[in-house]
Design a protein around this motif. Sequence first.
Motif, PDB file in Angstrom:
ATOM      1  N   SER A   1     -49.671 -41.771  32.564  1.00 57.83           N
ATOM      2  CA  SER A   1     -49.019 -40.485  32.728  1.00 57.83           C
ATOM      3  C   SER A   1     -47.559 -40.756  33.085  1.00 57.83           C
ATOM      4  O   SER A   1     -47.273 -41.670  33.851  1.00 57.83           O
ATOM      5  N   ILE A   2     -46.706 -39.981  32.510  1.00 52.88           N
ATOM      6  CA  ILE A   2     -45.291 -40.046  32.873  1.00 52.88           C
ATOM      7  C   ILE A   2     -45.079 -38.933  33.886  1.00 52.88           C
ATOM      8  O   ILE A   2     -45.342 -37.761  33.594  1.00 52.88           O
ATOM      9  N   GLU A   3     -44.649 -39.295  35.082  1.00 54.35           N
ATOM     10  CA  GLU A   3     -44.496 -38.326  36.158  1.00 54.35           C
ATOM     11  C   GLU A   3     -43.045 -38.235  36.599  1.00 54.35           C
ATOM     12  O   GLU A   3     -42.342 -39.248  36.658  1.00 54.35           O
ATOM     13  N   ASN A   4     -42.642 -37.031  36.919  1.00 55.00           N
ATOM     14  CA  ASN A   4     -41.368 -36.840  37.580  1.00 55.00           C
ATOM     15  C   ASN A   4     -41.501 -37.466  38.965  1.00 55.00           C
ATOM     16  O   ASN A   4     -42.495 -37.244  39.655  1.00 55.00           O
ATOM     17  N   ARG A   5     -40.528 -38.248  39.356  1.00 56.01           N
ATOM     18  CA  ARG A   5     -40.557 -38.945  40.653  1.00 56.01           C
ATOM     19  C   ARG A   5     -40.764 -37.974  41.822  1.00 56.01           C
ATOM     20  O   ARG A   5     -41.320 -38.337  42.858  1.00 56.01           O
ATOM     21  N   GLU A   6     -40.370 -36.710  41.653  1.00 55.52           N
ATOM     22  CA  GLU A   6     -40.528 -35.698  42.699  1.00 55.52           C
ATOM     23  C   GLU A   6     -41.967 -35.187  42.825  1.00 55.52           C
ATOM     24  O   GLU A   6     -42.298 -34.534  43.808  1.00 55.52           O
ATOM     25  N   ASN A   7     -42.805 -35.480  41.854  1.00 51.83           N
ATOM     26  CA  ASN A   7     -44.176 -34.979  41.856  1.00 51.83           C
ATOM     27  C   ASN A   7     -45.057 -35.876  42.724  1.00 51.83           C
ATOM     28  O   ASN A   7     -45.975 -36.541  42.262  1.00 51.83           O
TER      29      ASN A   7
ATOM     30  N   ILE B   1     -48.524 -38.270  41.961  1.00 55.67           N
ATOM     31  CA  ILE B   1     -48.370 -39.728  42.057  1.00 55.67           C
ATOM     32  C   ILE B   1     -49.281 -40.284  43.144  1.00 55.67           C
ATOM     33  O   ILE B   1     -49.960 -41.302  42.937  1.00 55.67           O
ATOM     34  N   ASP B   2     -49.337 -39.630  44.284  1.00 57.31           N
ATOM     35  CA  ASP B   2     -50.217 -40.088  45.369  1.00 57.31           C
ATOM     36  C   ASP B   2     -51.681 -40.033  44.952  1.00 57.31           C
ATOM     37  O   ASP B   2     -52.444 -40.966  45.222  1.00 57.31           O
ATOM     38  N   LEU B   3     -52.095 -38.952  44.287  1.00 55.57           N
ATOM     39  CA  LEU B   3     -53.476 -38.831  43.821  1.00 55.57           C
ATOM     40  C   LEU B   3     -53.807 -39.956  42.851  1.00 55.57           C
ATOM     41  O   LEU B   3     -54.841 -40.620  42.977  1.00 55.57           O
ATOM     42  N   GLU B   4     -52.928 -40.188  41.891  1.00 50.53           N
ATOM     43  CA  GLU B   4     -53.170 -41.234  40.890  1.00 50.53           C
ATOM     44  C   GLU B   4     -53.212 -42.615  41.552  1.00 50.53           C
ATOM     45  O   GLU B   4     -54.063 -43.448  41.210  1.00 50.53           O
TER      46      GLU B   4
END
Length: 171
Positions: free
Chosen positions: A129-135, A139-142
């Motif tokens: 997944s490509i995530e916005n760094r602010e999300n 990111i923590d869940l993944e």
Amino acid sequence: MNTTLTTHSGFRFDVRGARPEDEPTVAEFFTHVTPEDLRFRFLGAVREVSHERLVAMTRSDDTHIHNFLAFAPDGMLIAVATLASDPADRRGEVAICIRDDRKHLGVSWELLAHVARYADEHGLETIESIENRENRAAIDLEREMGFTVTADPDDATLVLVQRKRGASLPA
């Protein structure tokens, strides 16, 4: 085929593949998603999900694109997920969006685990997944689910989150 999932909080929901007749339901779903979550899901400023995107999420004839819809027991659409793989079906990109008033029930966790199992069963070597760094929440869940997080070398605002086939998913 419907699959019933149960979250850590005991919330039960059904997941099935999207169908063409789901387009109005998916359009309505996105009116219950925060502007920030729309930005995170589509990696850009989106006020309204276009007809073309809705069609792509409900009418894919492409065997490399799998769209999942999650429904609450009352029939309300509460989450959507897409898994798009490369032509060789070796690597897939996943994107998930949750209805704002159904967050914090464990839906994201269970839906992502479902998509990861689906990818494993269909032989994909990696999902990412490509995530916005602010999300931070995503990111923590993944990360908690065993995904690795690396910086995007081309865009400092993004990170790449990856999981290899067969990597165990926490219970």
